[in-house]
Write a protein that holds these residues in place. Structure first.
Motif, short mmCIF file in Angstrom:
data_model
loop_
_atom_site.label_atom_id
_atom_site.label_comp_id
_atom_site.label_asym_id
_atom_site.label_seq_id
_atom_site.Cartn_x
_atom_site.Cartn_y
_atom_site.Cartn_z
N UNK A 1 0.82 -1.23 0.00
CA UNK A 1 0.00 0.00 0.00
C UNK A 1 0.84 1.26 0.00
N UNK A 2 2.01 1.21 0.61
CA UNK A 2 2.84 2.40 0.72
C UNK A 2 3.61 2.73 -0.56
N UNK A 3 3.54 1.88 -1.57
CA UNK A 3 4.29 2.12 -2.80
C UNK A 3 3.81 3.40 -3.47
N UNK A 4 4.73 4.27 -3.80
CA UNK A 4 4.40 5.54 -4.43
C UNK A 4 4.93 5.53 -5.85
N UNK A 5 4.02 5.56 -6.80
CA UNK A 5 4.43 5.58 -8.20
C UNK A 5 5.00 6.95 -8.52
N UNK A 6 6.00 6.97 -9.38
CA UNK A 6 6.65 8.24 -9.73
C UNK A 6 5.81 9.08 -10.68
N UNK A 7 4.87 8.48 -11.39
CA UNK A 7 3.99 9.23 -12.27
C UNK A 7 2.61 8.59 -12.25
N UNK A 8 1.59 9.35 -12.55
CA UNK A 8 0.23 8.85 -12.51
C UNK A 8 -0.02 7.95 -13.72
N UNK A 9 -0.76 6.85 -13.48
CA UNK A 9 -1.08 5.95 -14.59
C UNK A 9 -2.44 5.33 -14.36
N UNK A 10 -3.00 4.71 -15.38
CA UNK A 10 -4.31 4.10 -15.31
C UNK A 10 -4.26 2.62 -14.98
N UNK A 11 -3.08 2.03 -14.88
CA UNK A 11 -3.03 0.59 -14.69
C UNK A 11 -2.63 0.16 -13.29
N UNK A 12 -2.94 0.99 -12.31
CA UNK A 12 -2.76 0.61 -10.90
C UNK A 12 -4.13 0.74 -10.24
N UNK A 13 -4.51 -0.28 -9.48
CA UNK A 13 -5.78 -0.22 -8.77
C UNK A 13 -5.63 -0.86 -7.40
N UNK A 14 -6.51 -0.51 -6.49
CA UNK A 14 -6.51 -1.08 -5.15
C UNK A 14 -7.37 -2.32 -5.16
N UNK A 15 -6.94 -3.37 -4.47
CA UNK A 15 -7.72 -4.59 -4.34
C UNK A 15 -7.62 -5.11 -2.92
N UNK A 16 -8.60 -5.90 -2.55
CA UNK A 16 -8.53 -6.61 -1.28
C UNK A 16 -7.98 -7.98 -1.58
N UNK A 17 -7.03 -8.40 -0.79
CA UNK A 17 -6.39 -9.70 -1.02
C UNK A 17 -6.60 -10.53 0.24
#
Length: 66
Positions: free
Chosen positions: A49-65
């Protein structure tokens, strides 16, 4: 838990660097991969969860695992 959807040209190493995550940590989070050296577009790569992408993109989403 966040998910990165693999794009053409991605490698685990590049993804780890992109999100400022340790390579070994990324491999540990993705133990479901039969071969971490072989990822293809469309695969889901789990990120902390703490991962910070360097640029905004459309291919990252939050999921429950589970």
């Amino acid at each position: 838990m966040r998910v990165h959807i693999v794009q053409k040209g991605d490698t685990l190493w590049k993804i780890a660097k992109q999100y400022a995550i340790g390579f070994e940590e990324l491999k540990r989070l993705n133990a479901h991969l039969a071969n971490p050296d072989y990822i293809v577009p469309g695969m889901e790569i789990y990120l902390p969860d703490m991962a910070a992408k360097k640029e905004v993109c459309d291919y990252v989403r939050h999921v429950s695992r589970p």
